[in-house]
Write an enzyme that holds these catalytic residues in place. Sequence first.
Site, PDB file in Angstrom:
ATOM      1  N   TYR A   1     -71.670  41.375  93.977  1.00  0.00           N
ATOM      2  CA  TYR A   1     -70.282  41.697  94.681  1.00  0.00           C
ATOM      3  C   TYR A   1     -69.290  40.688  94.981  1.00  0.00           C
ATOM      4  O   TYR A   1     -68.180  40.804  94.576  1.00  0.00           O
ATOM      5  CB  TYR A   1     -70.457  42.452  96.154  1.00  0.00           C
ATOM      6  CG  TYR A   1     -69.192  43.321  96.400  1.00  0.00           C
ATOM      7  CD1 TYR A   1     -69.278  44.691  96.105  1.00  0.00           C
ATOM      8  CD2 TYR A   1     -68.320  42.503  97.359  1.00  0.00           C
ATOM      9  CE1 TYR A   1     -67.896  45.305  96.629  1.00  0.00           C
ATOM     10  CE2 TYR A   1     -67.337  43.447  97.741  1.00  0.00           C
ATOM     11  CZ  TYR A   1     -67.230  44.649  97.324  1.00  0.00           C
ATOM     12  OH  TYR A   1     -65.969  45.408  97.726  1.00  0.00           O
TER      13      TYR A   1
ATOM     14  N   PHE B   1     -41.850  45.805  79.992  1.00  0.00           N
ATOM     15  CA  PHE B   1     -42.777  46.816  79.447  1.00  0.00           C
ATOM     16  C   PHE B   1     -42.610  48.022  80.242  1.00  0.00           C
ATOM     17  O   PHE B   1     -42.281  47.974  81.416  1.00  0.00           O
ATOM     18  CB  PHE B   1     -44.016  46.265  79.501  1.00  0.00           C
ATOM     19  CG  PHE B   1     -45.088  47.165  78.692  1.00  0.00           C
ATOM     20  CD1 PHE B   1     -44.945  47.632  77.488  1.00  0.00           C
ATOM     21  CD2 PHE B   1     -45.974  47.651  79.321  1.00  0.00           C
ATOM     22  CE1 PHE B   1     -45.696  48.466  76.858  1.00  0.00           C
ATOM     23  CE2 PHE B   1     -46.832  48.599  78.984  1.00  0.00           C
ATOM     24  CZ  PHE B   1     -46.831  49.217  77.528  1.00  0.00           C
ATOM     25  N   ASP B   2     -42.976  49.140  79.858  1.00  0.00           N
ATOM     26  CA  ASP B   2     -42.838  50.189  80.391  1.00  0.00           C
ATOM     27  C   ASP B   2     -43.444  50.531  81.858  1.00  0.00           C
ATOM     28  O   ASP B   2     -42.988  51.127  82.770  1.00  0.00           O
ATOM     29  CB  ASP B   2     -43.170  51.646  79.635  1.00  0.00           C
ATOM     30  CG  ASP B   2     -44.609  51.605  79.030  1.00  0.00           C
ATOM     31  OD1 ASP B   2     -45.212  50.513  79.061  1.00  0.00           O
ATOM     32  OD2 ASP B   2     -45.001  52.755  78.404  1.00  0.00           O
TER      33      ASP B   2
ATOM     34  N   ASP C   1     -44.973  38.008  82.340  1.00  0.00           N
ATOM     35  CA  ASP C   1     -45.922  38.956  81.789  1.00  0.00           C
ATOM     36  C   ASP C   1     -46.369  38.724  80.622  1.00  0.00           C
ATOM     37  O   ASP C   1     -45.772  38.512  79.705  1.00  0.00           O
ATOM     38  CB  ASP C   1     -44.967  40.332  81.696  1.00  0.00           C
ATOM     39  CG  ASP C   1     -45.888  41.529  81.094  1.00  0.00           C
ATOM     40  OD1 ASP C   1     -46.962  41.448  80.983  1.00  0.00           O
ATOM     41  OD2 ASP C   1     -45.162  42.538  81.317  1.00  0.00           O
TER      42      ASP C   1
ATOM     43  N   ALA D   1     -49.144  39.352  78.462  1.00  0.00           N
ATOM     44  CA  ALA D   1     -50.149  40.113  77.934  1.00  0.00           C
ATOM     45  C   ALA D   1     -50.340  39.583  76.411  1.00  0.00           C
ATOM     46  O   ALA D   1     -51.616  39.405  75.802  1.00  0.00           O
ATOM     47  CB  ALA D   1     -49.870  41.490  77.690  1.00  0.00           C
TER      48      ALA D   1
ATOM     49  N   LYS E   1     -55.117  42.418  75.597  1.00  0.00           N
ATOM     50  CA  LYS E   1     -54.452  42.240  74.536  1.00  0.00           C
ATOM     51  C   LYS E   1     -55.129  40.607  74.048  1.00  0.00           C
ATOM     52  O   LYS E   1     -56.089  40.727  73.215  1.00  0.00           O
ATOM     53  CB  LYS E   1     -53.148  42.004  74.727  1.00  0.00           C
ATOM     54  CG  LYS E   1     -52.295  43.566  74.507  1.00  0.00           C
ATOM     55  CD  LYS E   1     -52.483  43.849  75.999  1.00  0.00           C
ATOM     56  CE  LYS E   1     -51.471  45.145  75.945  1.00  0.00           C
ATOM     57  NZ  LYS E   1     -51.593  46.104  77.250  1.00  0.00           N
TER      58      LYS E   1
ATOM     59  N   HIS F   1     -43.739  59.495  78.335  1.00  0.00           N
ATOM     60  CA  HIS F   1     -44.254  59.665  76.970  1.00  0.00           C
ATOM     61  C   HIS F   1     -45.823  60.049  76.913  1.00  0.00           C
ATOM     62  O   HIS F   1     -46.328  60.469  75.976  1.00  0.00           O
ATOM     63  CB  HIS F   1     -43.896  58.611  76.376  1.00  0.00           C
ATOM     64  CG  HIS F   1     -44.314  57.211  76.832  1.00  0.00           C
ATOM     65  ND1 HIS F   1     -43.967  56.750  78.030  1.00  0.00           N
ATOM     66  CD2 HIS F   1     -45.478  56.355  76.433  1.00  0.00           C
ATOM     67  CE1 HIS F   1     -44.536  55.743  78.178  1.00  0.00           C
ATOM     68  NE2 HIS F   1     -45.499  55.413  77.425  1.00  0.00           N
TER      69      HIS F   1
HETATM   70  N1  F0G Z   1     -47.422  43.979  79.913  1.00  0.00           N
HETATM   71  C1  F0G Z   1     -47.155  44.348  78.505  1.00  0.00           C
HETATM   72  C2  F0G Z   1     -45.950  43.249  77.929  1.00  0.00           C
HETATM   73  C3  F0G Z   1     -47.971  45.082  78.115  1.00  0.00           C
HETATM   74  O1  F0G Z   1     -47.687  45.164  76.745  1.00  0.00           O
HETATM   75  C4  F0G Z   1     -48.824  45.975  78.726  1.00  0.00           C
HETATM   76  C5  F0G Z   1     -49.664  46.932  78.015  1.00  0.00           C
HETATM   77  C6  F0G Z   1     -49.061  45.757  80.145  1.00  0.00           C
HETATM   78  C7  F0G Z   1     -48.225  44.812  80.481  1.00  0.00           C
HETATM   79  C8  F0G Z   1     -49.947  46.611  81.083  1.00  0.00           C
HETATM   80  O2  F0G Z   1     -51.225  46.191  80.573  1.00  0.00           O
HETATM   81  O3  F0G Z   1     -52.296  48.349  79.662  1.00  0.00           O
HETATM   82  O4  F0G Z   1     -53.448  46.476  80.938  1.00  0.00           O
HETATM   83  O5  F0G Z   1     -52.187  47.893  81.944  1.00  0.00           O
HETATM   84  N2  F0G Z   1     -49.496  47.450  76.930  1.00  0.00           N
HETATM   85  C9  F0G Z   1     -50.201  48.569  76.177  1.00  0.00           C
HETATM   86  C10 F0G Z   1     -49.502  48.792  74.888  1.00  0.00           C
HETATM   87  C11 F0G Z   1     -50.387  49.524  76.762  1.00  0.00           C
HETATM   88  O6  F0G Z   1     -49.783  49.632  74.198  1.00  0.00           O
HETATM   89  O7  F0G Z   1     -48.578  47.941  74.569  1.00  0.00           O
HETATM   90  P1  F0G Z   1     -52.196  47.277  80.750  1.00  0.00           P
END
Ligand code: F0G
Length: 458
Positions: free
Chosen positions: A72, A124-125, A214, A216, A257, A449
């Site tokens: 833990y 990102f969304d 950010d 990823a 990613k 979406h």
């Molecule tokens: N930032 C970026 C640039 C992303 O592409 C994503 C996720 C996230 C943050 C959020 O990360 O999914 O681990 O919570 N992108 C995926 C996509 C879902 O399909 O582009 P997460």
Amino acid sequence: MELPFAESWKIKMIEPIRKSTREEREQWLAEAKNNVFQLKSEQVYIDLITDSGTGAMSDRQWSAMMLGDESYAGATSYYNMKEAVTRITGFDYVLPTHQGRAAENVLFSCLIKEGDVCPGNSHFDTTKGHIESRKAIALDCTIDEAKDTQLDIPFKGNVDIKKLEAALKKYHDRIPFIIVTITNNTSGGQPVSMENLREMRILANKYGKRVIFDSARFAENAYFIKTRETGYENRTIKEICLEMFGYADGMTMSAKKDAIVNMGGFFATNVKEWYDAAKVKGIVYEGFITYGGMNGRDMNALAIGLDENTEFDNLETRIKQVEYLGRKLDEYGIPYQRPAGGHAIFVDASKVLNHVPKDEFPAQTLTVELYLEAGIRGCEIGYLLADRDPNTRENRFDGLDLLRLAIPRRVYTDNHMNVVAVALKNIYDRRESITKGVKIVWETELLRHFTVELGRVE
Ligand code: F0G
């Protein structure tokens, strides 16, 4: 004769996939309310809905899983992960979270308040969602060139420095941080140059603002810097990563990613007060500070994945496959966001289905057509994903309307890419006959979406 390019790995384990008939797909899609997120994966032949958490781990990652320490508190796996993150990014404080949006949630809970403005490049969304749900504004300062899909420039993900400075002047006290997404997913997996990061940092310093990346797909961004930016040809990916992160104060990471794990993420920083604040939120939302929603085995796999995917050969194999699909579409004349992105090809639906009106969602219509054509699942990055304006509740039609074909890492072969390209060609050849799109039957207020229910316009 020069030997052709080939993958820098070979395959040790396979997973069968199945084709289906058009009749089956029509029925399944109707049941899914024309939303491919609602399909069962077994109803999909080639799944390009995302490159997130869908990569194939290496033998080294799988063997590290067996050594996972599930304690833990203070697990060795946490320290393995922390060591890798610190070595590659230069950030000393590392807080695990179960995925990227969880890192956003934990950090933004400490930093964003109502009325704030967070400038960046095509958030990102989920990032936008975490900003807007706190009644703050995600202000897009991406360069205008990113909106012209046919323009071929090397760093189409860049921040527009003039727009950023105007925002810093106008909203100064309301800006908690600048957020730069590397690579820039929403505008096509397009990279940000080192020069741009440097200029952005100078501006941030001038206005006394902190910067978050950010991150990823930061390793893919580093690959593009190495292969496209003068002065970086002879630098290793790891050296480039260290320089990039040198221009940030902290990072949120979806490890699904570029760390090639199926689940995981983290927040990392050198700002102690950020870490101390985030720790508290992390414990509430994610778990204790040395696991934060991750298994020990997953943290071990993440450490290895980060290390492997900041090596040139691995990145080259991946990005060359994306380019390969792009070249196939070129052969057939199908327009996509140029140049090919790091993780995906983004087909320009407004140029393919130009007889479908905006309010019938051309990119979603193309997504639906591609599934019906060949069981290929892409993902709309367009007017549906853009959600409604929080104030006016109008649809936002001012951005791009794209069908994203995201390619999982180390999963499909170029033969699969050939199938994708031909399926799109078949649709492209009959595009004149596609004049009707889809309409919204039911939607949520944010991130609609994922769950939206759609009907076909008759
Ligand atoms: N930032 C970026 C640039 C992303 O592409 C994503 C996720 C996230 C943050 C959020 O990360 O999914 O681990 O919570 N992108 C995926 C996509 C879902 O399909 O582009 P997460």
